[in-house]
Enzyme design. Sequence first.
Site, PDB file in Angstrom:
ATOM      1  N   ASN A  57       0.854  -1.190   0.000  1.00 15.34           N
ATOM      2  CA  ASN A  57       0.000   0.000   0.000  1.00 15.34           C
ATOM      3  C   ASN A  57       0.890   1.241   0.000  1.00 15.34           C
ATOM      4  O   ASN A  57       1.659   1.437   0.944  1.00 15.34           O
ATOM      5  CB  ASN A  57      -0.911   0.009   1.233  1.00 15.34           C
ATOM      6  CG  ASN A  57      -1.984   1.081   1.152  1.00 15.34           C
ATOM      7  OD1 ASN A  57      -2.232   1.637   0.088  1.00 15.34           O
ATOM      8  ND2 ASN A  57      -2.632   1.363   2.269  1.00 15.34           N
ATOM      9  N   ASP A 114      10.113   2.076   1.992  1.00 12.65           N
ATOM     10  CA  ASP A 114       8.895   1.665   2.703  1.00 12.65           C
ATOM     11  C   ASP A 114       9.031   0.217   3.165  1.00 12.65           C
ATOM     12  O   ASP A 114       8.088  -0.570   3.079  1.00 12.65           O
ATOM     13  CB  ASP A 114       7.647   1.854   1.837  1.00 12.65           C
ATOM     14  CG  ASP A 114       6.343   1.753   2.620  1.00 12.65           C
ATOM     15  OD1 ASP A 114       6.399   1.720   3.869  1.00 12.65           O
ATOM     16  OD2 ASP A 114       5.263   1.693   1.991  1.00 12.65           O
TER      17      ASP A 114
END
Length: 434
Positions: free
Chosen positions: A282, A309
């Site tokens: 995401n 991330d």
Amino acid sequence: MAIWILNASAIDPVSGEKETLHLRVAEGKVAQRLSGAEKPDTSGHEVIDAAGKLISPGFIDMHVHLREPGFEYKETIASGTRSAAKGGFTTIAPMPNTRPVTDNAETVRFVLDKARAEGVVRVLPYAAITKNELGRELTDFPALKEAGAIGFTDDGVGVQNAQMMKNAMAAAQALGMPIIAHCEDDTLVEGAAVTEGEFAKRHGLKGIPNESEAIHVGRDILLAEATGVHYHVCHVSTEQSIRLIRLGKSVGVNVTTEVCPHHLLLSDEDIPDSMDANWKMNPPLRTPKDVEACIRGLEDGTIDIIVTDHAPHSGEEKARGMARAPFGIVGLETAFPLLYTKFVRTGRWTLGFLLGKLTREPARVFGLPYGTLDVGAPADLTLIDLDTEREVDPASFASQGRNTPFAGWKLYGWPALTMVEGNVVWTDNGGTNR
């Protein structure tokens, strides 16, 4: 003992030209730089022969998840910082969506103390914008800054209320601190696991539309213009968001952004029909058009920096399948090899361009005194083997997470040694040092 690093290949950050240099490290700093033609006096020094290796400032990753406190079965500060060191990163910024959430001074200090005691790279924690990341009440920004937080974010969820975000921006601006935003309108994403594209259509899945990200980006750019805050967009992934950021920059809004390697390399059309949840993250993998927009946005400066991330999960969690598994993949140990192999070796980018997006530019965006090998700078560096091809093997990761879509990829550009403030913290033949 002081160290001489000899015969390293380097990229001049101004000219982009390759040079050979000798680097002397003493008292945690770069003490001396000599050209390859000069002969240093190495008596009384430890010597590292870097012939055949590229020397770079240590990479800076401004978006990682170390999971501690609360989710130590996924990752710990110890294992996550070792993963960073193995990937050539010397400074990392962990997100606050832990348990408890990093929304108070005590938890910020816990992260910093734990990193000093058990970590091997520099850890600069973010704190939450709202208490428990629920979007209902602002945290105590002054206390969090005093405790050592470097910015405020509710990463993992978007701040849904515009007035709450405006209040947060005003409070951060008063302290000279940035707001780092996970941009996602919850009303458009509930129950979806992949982007609204070919894969979702083929499998009859509800998709996450591009506008779920872009709506918040556009809203927040207007709020940043009104408040004057430094507004930083997390993991941008859509053409629409990039267009809005480009517009915001063009009219003088202090907006910056980041992109992840997976959004530069993969689209939803690459997801295997096996529904392997190691491809679930995401923001999700978007369309090929969005991938090209991300690449071009990075190239033209709309996108400022590259982050990983890094988001480790357990094998059991990822085995739940595309619909039920948590979002996220690991990235610290594969970031540079992926980008070097797919963009530099193919001729699309120069090596200097890639290094800048991982070193000088993150330091510039966040006002950090790192990202260079200038005399007097902290001796944070990585030596990289650009010529040896290796296969991505999740079983060999220093991270506790194995959740990557890149298993089996054959890549070049593997870090061989990582140094933080003059201390060698990882080598490819000796692992991490503490």
